[in-house]
Write a protein that holds these residues in place. Sequence first.
Motif, PDB file in Angstrom:
ATOM      1  N   SER A  26       0.760  -1.343   0.086  1.00  0.00           N
ATOM      2  CA  SER A  26      -0.007   0.110  -0.203  1.00  0.00           C
ATOM      3  C   SER A  26       0.845   1.265   0.002  1.00  0.00           C
ATOM      4  O   SER A  26       0.535   2.235  -0.738  1.00  0.00           O
ATOM      5  CB  SER A  26      -0.801  -0.171   1.178  1.00  0.00           C
ATOM      6  N   THR A  29       2.138   1.952  -3.440  1.00  0.00           N
ATOM      7  CA  THR A  29       1.110   2.023  -4.575  1.00  0.00           C
ATOM      8  C   THR A  29       0.290   3.116  -4.429  1.00  0.00           C
ATOM      9  O   THR A  29       0.369   4.099  -5.096  1.00  0.00           O
ATOM     10  CB  THR A  29       0.486   0.828  -4.719  1.00  0.00           C
ATOM     11  N   LYS A  30      -0.183   3.216  -3.099  1.00  0.00           N
ATOM     12  CA  LYS A  30      -1.300   4.030  -2.810  1.00  0.00           C
ATOM     13  C   LYS A  30      -1.103   5.379  -2.206  1.00  0.00           C
ATOM     14  O   LYS A  30      -0.931   6.381  -2.442  1.00  0.00           O
ATOM     15  CB  LYS A  30      -2.334   3.351  -1.960  1.00  0.00           C
ATOM     16  N   THR A  92       3.718  -8.101 -12.240  1.00  0.00           N
ATOM     17  CA  THR A  92       3.370  -8.865 -10.902  1.00  0.00           C
ATOM     18  C   THR A  92       4.777  -8.752 -10.134  1.00  0.00           C
ATOM     19  O   THR A  92       4.606  -9.505  -8.917  1.00  0.00           O
ATOM     20  CB  THR A  92       3.354 -10.511 -11.143  1.00  0.00           C
ATOM     21  N   LEU A 114       1.636   0.477 -11.647  1.00  0.00           N
ATOM     22  CA  LEU A 114       0.706   0.202 -10.603  1.00  0.00           C
ATOM     23  C   LEU A 114      -0.086   1.173 -10.055  1.00  0.00           C
ATOM     24  O   LEU A 114      -0.883   0.974  -8.959  1.00  0.00           O
ATOM     25  CB  LEU A 114       1.454  -1.044  -9.644  1.00  0.00           C
ATOM     26  N   SER A 115       0.032   2.565 -10.456  1.00  0.00           N
ATOM     27  CA  SER A 115      -0.457   3.526 -10.186  1.00  0.00           C
ATOM     28  C   SER A 115      -2.245   3.573  -9.785  1.00  0.00           C
ATOM     29  O   SER A 115      -2.708   4.287  -9.054  1.00  0.00           O
ATOM     30  CB  SER A 115      -0.200   4.870 -10.788  1.00  0.00           C
ATOM     31  N   LEU A 117      -3.710   1.211  -8.592  1.00  0.00           N
ATOM     32  CA  LEU A 117      -4.034   0.662  -7.318  1.00  0.00           C
ATOM     33  C   LEU A 117      -4.231   1.769  -6.263  1.00  0.00           C
ATOM     34  O   LEU A 117      -4.580   1.593  -5.193  1.00  0.00           O
ATOM     35  CB  LEU A 117      -3.155  -0.234  -6.942  1.00  0.00           C
ATOM     36  N   TYR A 119      -5.980   4.418  -6.749  1.00  0.00           N
ATOM     37  CA  TYR A 119      -7.162   4.787  -6.630  1.00  0.00           C
ATOM     38  C   TYR A 119      -8.589   3.687  -6.667  1.00  0.00           C
ATOM     39  O   TYR A 119      -9.490   3.877  -6.310  1.00  0.00           O
ATOM     40  CB  TYR A 119      -7.429   5.763  -7.723  1.00  0.00           C
ATOM     41  N   SER A 120      -8.038   2.582  -7.175  1.00  0.00           N
ATOM     42  CA  SER A 120      -8.828   1.395  -7.366  1.00  0.00           C
ATOM     43  C   SER A 120      -8.261   0.242  -6.894  1.00  0.00           C
ATOM     44  O   SER A 120      -7.161   0.056  -6.682  1.00  0.00           O
ATOM     45  CB  SER A 120      -9.171   1.138  -8.940  1.00  0.00           C
ATOM     46  N   THR A 121      -9.122  -0.763  -6.816  1.00  0.00           N
ATOM     47  CA  THR A 121      -8.511  -2.164  -6.175  1.00  0.00           C
ATOM     48  C   THR A 121      -8.259  -3.079  -7.379  1.00  0.00           C
ATOM     49  O   THR A 121      -7.421  -4.201  -7.128  1.00  0.00           O
ATOM     50  CB  THR A 121      -9.420  -3.059  -5.493  1.00  0.00           C
ATOM     51  N   SER A 122      -8.391  -2.830  -8.626  1.00  0.00           N
ATOM     52  CA  SER A 122      -8.038  -3.664  -9.679  1.00  0.00           C
ATOM     53  C   SER A 122      -8.110  -2.689 -10.995  1.00  0.00           C
ATOM     54  O   SER A 122      -8.484  -1.669 -11.141  1.00  0.00           O
ATOM     55  CB  SER A 122      -9.060  -4.881  -9.757  1.00  0.00           C
ATOM     56  N   PHE A 123      -7.279  -3.465 -12.145  1.00  0.00           N
ATOM     57  CA  PHE A 123      -7.229  -2.753 -13.543  1.00  0.00           C
ATOM     58  C   PHE A 123      -6.964  -3.939 -14.376  1.00  0.00           C
ATOM     59  O   PHE A 123      -6.341  -4.959 -13.967  1.00  0.00           O
ATOM     60  CB  PHE A 123      -6.256  -1.636 -13.419  1.00  0.00           C
TER      61      PHE A 123
END
Length: 132
Positions: A26, A29-30, A92, A114-115, A117, A119-123
């Motif tokens: 986290s 990424t977040k 990955t 991976l940015s 992630l 805002y969102s939990t998947s892409f």
Amino acid sequence: MITDTSSNIDVSTGDFSIEMNASMFSMLTKNVYNNVILAPIREWSTNAIDACISAGIAPHFDVQLPTVSDPTFAVRDYGTGLPEQDLIGLFTVLGASTKRNSNEYNGTFGIGRLSALAYSTSFTVESYYQGV
């Protein structure tokens, strides 16, 4: 070996690593972005430019911004694309990068892809490689 001259204690050096867990993931990424909505727009557009540089062409990419009727954000570049094994490896492994051997590219840290992630939990990622 490093010697602490103030106390004459020998301090051995070792390999450093990162324990990868939910908190660390986290943070990388977040929590690394001040604006989680703008982060994927900036990072993925920059990656699109790098893909074009890699292909030896002028930067050319399309951006689809979300609307009320279609909440999809997408970036489509016209670079070389990635073969399946590279796509899986890069998406990955946090920190993996193919751009560190050249000063031509913008990104080298291996976290921008991976940015989303933040805002969102998947892409979803699609790669157009060798016409497929």
